[in-house]
Design a protein around this motif. Structure first.
Motif, PDB file in Angstrom:
ATOM      1  N   ASN A 176      -6.116  -2.748 -11.396  1.00 37.93           N
ATOM      2  CA  ASN A 176      -6.850  -3.889 -10.831  1.00 37.93           C
ATOM      3  C   ASN A 176      -6.929  -3.749  -9.310  1.00 37.93           C
ATOM      4  N   ASN A 177      -6.342  -4.689  -8.574  1.00 36.55           N
ATOM      5  CA  ASN A 177      -6.424  -4.650  -7.111  1.00 36.55           C
ATOM      6  C   ASN A 177      -5.162  -4.081  -6.467  1.00 36.55           C
ATOM      7  N   THR A 178      -4.395  -3.320  -7.234  1.00 34.08           N
ATOM      8  CA  THR A 178      -3.161  -2.757  -6.700  1.00 34.08           C
ATOM      9  C   THR A 178      -3.119  -1.248  -6.893  1.00 34.08           C
ATOM     10  N   MET A 190       1.271  -1.654  -4.111  1.00 32.35           N
ATOM     11  CA  MET A 190       0.599  -1.956  -2.848  1.00 32.35           C
ATOM     12  C   MET A 190      -0.727  -2.641  -3.107  1.00 32.35           C
ATOM     13  N   ASP A 191      -1.012  -3.671  -2.337  1.00 33.35           N
ATOM     14  CA  ASP A 191      -2.308  -4.332  -2.404  1.00 33.35           C
ATOM     15  C   ASP A 191      -3.394  -3.362  -1.932  1.00 33.35           C
ATOM     16  N   ARG A 192      -4.458  -3.234  -2.722  1.00 36.37           N
ATOM     17  CA  ARG A 192      -5.470  -2.217  -2.444  1.00 36.37           C
ATOM     18  C   ARG A 192      -6.300  -2.534  -1.196  1.00 36.37           C
ATOM     19  N   GLU A 193      -6.372  -3.797  -0.802  1.00 34.86           N
ATOM     20  CA  GLU A 193      -7.194  -4.187   0.339  1.00 34.86           C
ATOM     21  C   GLU A 193      -6.365  -4.373   1.612  1.00 34.86           C
ATOM     22  N   THR A 194      -5.235  -5.083   1.512  1.00 36.25           N
ATOM     23  CA  THR A 194      -4.425  -5.333   2.706  1.00 36.25           C
ATOM     24  C   THR A 194      -3.435  -4.201   2.981  1.00 36.25           C
ATOM     25  N   CYS A 195      -3.151  -3.361   1.957  1.00 39.37           N
ATOM     26  CA  CYS A 195      -2.191  -2.252   2.049  1.00 39.37           C
ATOM     27  C   CYS A 195      -0.741  -2.728   2.157  1.00 39.37           C
ATOM     28  N   GLU A 196      -0.478  -3.985   1.897  1.00 37.03           N
ATOM     29  CA  GLU A 196       0.890  -4.484   1.919  1.00 37.03           C
ATOM     30  C   GLU A 196       1.624  -4.067   0.643  1.00 37.03           C
ATOM     31  N   MET A 198       3.864  -5.094  -2.004  1.00 32.33           N
ATOM     32  CA  MET A 198       4.261  -6.423  -2.468  1.00 32.33           C
ATOM     33  C   MET A 198       5.498  -6.397  -3.359  1.00 32.33           C
TER      34      MET A 198
END
Length: 352
Positions: A176-178, A190-196, A198
């Motif tokens: 999904n988004n990770t 890791m979050d795919r957009e913010t790169c954090e 999590m």
């Protein structure tokens, strides 16, 4: 379904119908089925790609081997919406291939690290919007645009514990988004957009050697012979403890740079399966069944329920001796009931 002259067998994995020997130099590292072209590609440790038929002449060699890379072909991957081409991944770069009848033609290469060519590619995985993510040995992640073949996002994970160490094989999955990344015996989400970063999970005693998405769960196999199943939708967080290590991620999006820091939440697997005797190098889902294999030269078949979970990890499994004499490095499936098993003993076996 077209019959292709295969034995009528419903219980996949019981009957070994063929062994395909290849030369000693062609130890099989990766496999990819191209169903629209009725063939299987085998990536070898010497950089060759071999082609086998999945049609009436099951397992026959279609063409002479193709010299694809100067080093091991770590991965063979393709996008289901574009069956006319696929990608081969080595430590140097990614090759794009066109499929023409019973042959493959190299189109071009890309994904060399922008800073230095000495930073090896560990693994690649497709993302959304026609992108592909690559993990490099300096713990950097680069999201490449497949249309322009230029980097869109670069994220460098600065972890003081691992000092940038990433294991060589099977070290990333896009969910999904990770982005799920392997760092030694840990999984970073890791979050795919913010790169954090999590979440962080640590349930293996030794290095993780494979990672695969199975329905809504992520399966990881390790050098300890253990398989851990992580819920990718409802993270098992226990008491929601945070990791004591603060992980900093430097990110570069176009010409914009910055960084994010944080202590990720510790997550736990929903199942720990201790069945393999040694390292698990490949995990494959075929409908309601999962196959795992690796250093112990055997396959284990796991049955899933309607929710995609293992029905009973202690009883609902089957150990399948494969007859291979070295590590099983790749498993692929064609026609939904034919299993291809590649090994470092320089052979490929076919099962129904």
């Amino acid at each position: 379904m077209t019959d292709y002259g295969l034995p009528a067998r419903g219980d996949l994995g019981h009957l070994r119908v063929k062994e395909i020997p290849v030369s000693d130099k062609n130890k099989v590292q990766s496999l990819l089925v191209l169903p629209n072209h009725h063939m299987v590609c085998a990536g070898c440790r010497n950089g060759d790609i071999m082609l086998f038929s999945t049609g009436i002449q099951l397992g026959s060699v279609l063409e002479n081997k193709v010299k694809a890379h100067d080093s091991v072909v770590k991965q063979l991957i393709n996008k289901s919406e574009d069956p006319s081409q696929f990608y081969s991944v080595s430590k140097e770069h990614i090759c794009v291939w066109s499929v023409v009848q019973n042959d493959i033609i190299k189109k071009n290469t890309f994904a060399e690290h922008p800073s230095t060519k000495t930073l090896n590619i560990s693994v690649a995985s497709f993302g959304k919007n026609n992108t592909i993510w690559c993990c490099y040995h300096d713990m950097s992640l680069i999201c490449w645009d497949l249309n322009t073949q230029k980097p869109l996002i670069t994220a460098v994970i600065e972890d003081p514990i691992t000092l940038g160490a990433v294991y060589l094989e099977g070290s990333m999955a896009i969910v999904n988004n990770t982005v799920w990344i392997v760092s030694e015996n840990r999984v970073l989400v890791m979050d795919r957009e913010t790169c954090e970063v999590m979440y962080i999970g640590e349930a293996h005693e030794k290095k993780i050697t494979s990672i695969t998405l199975v329905n809504t769960c992520v399966w990881t196999g390790g050098s300890d012979g253990r398989i851990c199943i992580w819920n990718a939708q409802k993270y098992q967080l226990g008491e929601r403890k945070r990791c004591q290590t603060v992980i900093k991620v430097s990110r570069y999006i176009g010409k914009t740079s910055g960084y994010v820091t944080g202590a990720p939440i510790i997550m736990y697997p929903v199942h720990i399966l201790d069945v393999h005797e040694s390292a698990v190098h490949c995990i494959l889902q075929v409908k309601d069944t999962v196959f795992s294999a690796g250093q112990d030269e055997a396959m284990i078949r796991w049955k899933l329920n309607n929710e995609g979970d293992v029905i009973d990890p202690t009883t609902d499994l089957k150990m399948i001796p494969t007859g291979h004499q070295a590590r099983i490095s790749a498993i692929a499936s064609s026609h939904e009931r034919v299993l291809w098993v590649g090994s470092l003993d320089s052979s490929v076996s076919v099962w129904v």
